[in-house]
Design an enzyme around this catalytic site. Structure first.
Site, PDB file in Angstrom:
ATOM      1  CB  THR A 248      -0.911   0.065   1.243  1.00  0.00           C
ATOM      2  OG1 THR A 248      -0.095   0.244   2.407  1.00  0.00           O
ATOM      3  CG2 THR A 248      -1.762  -1.177   1.383  1.00  0.00           C
ATOM      4  CB  CYS A 249       0.955   4.344  -1.629  1.00  0.00           C
ATOM      5  SG  CYS A 249      -0.702   4.620  -2.260  1.00  0.00           S
ATOM      6  CB  THR A 250      -1.784   4.286   3.311  1.00  0.00           C
ATOM      7  OG1 THR A 250      -2.288   4.964   4.463  1.00  0.00           O
ATOM      8  CG2 THR A 250      -2.092   2.811   3.462  1.00  0.00           C
TER       9      THR A 250
END
Length: 122
Positions: A37-39
């Site tokens: 994820t990019c979180t």
């Protein structure tokens, strides 16, 4: 873009679970699932890993090489409304990679977990 709320963050995590459930249906025994994820939201990261390992006993975390990120978050979090989120258990934190913008790596926030897929029970 609007501000994130506790509710919207939980909804992101629910969406991630639905996508992960579909990936599990598609992968064959002996295969690999790479979840990224990019979180930095633990609900979409460590809590998803906990969900995956608890829901699909044929999945196991796999070590990753190269390793550049930091360890994952261990434990759980209790929200003020009573909602509880379980994260990684001791020993699992080194099998994922967490990239935090506040770390010295000078990176955006993202997360990586790699799962080996064992024999599926029918």
């Amino acid at each position: 873009m609007g501000q994130e709320t506790t509710e919207s963050l939980r909804n992101h995590a629910k969406y991630q679970r639905r996508m992960f459930d579909q990936a599990v249906q598609l992968v064959r025994p002996g295969g690999v699932i790479v979840y990224s994820t990019c979180t930095i939201n633990p609900g979409e990261n460590e809590a998803l890993v906990r969900y995956a390992l608890d829901s699909y006993k044929f999945l196991s975390l796999a070590s990753q090489h190269p390793r550049a990120g930091g360890p994952g978050l261990v434990g759980c979090f209790q929200f003020s409304d009573g909602y509880s989120e379980e994260w990684l258990r001791p020993g699992e934190e080194e099998l994922v990679q967490r990239f935090d913008p506040s770390s010295p790596l000078d990176t955006i926030g993202f997360f990586i977990a790699k799962f080996n897929v064992g024999p599926k029970d029918t």
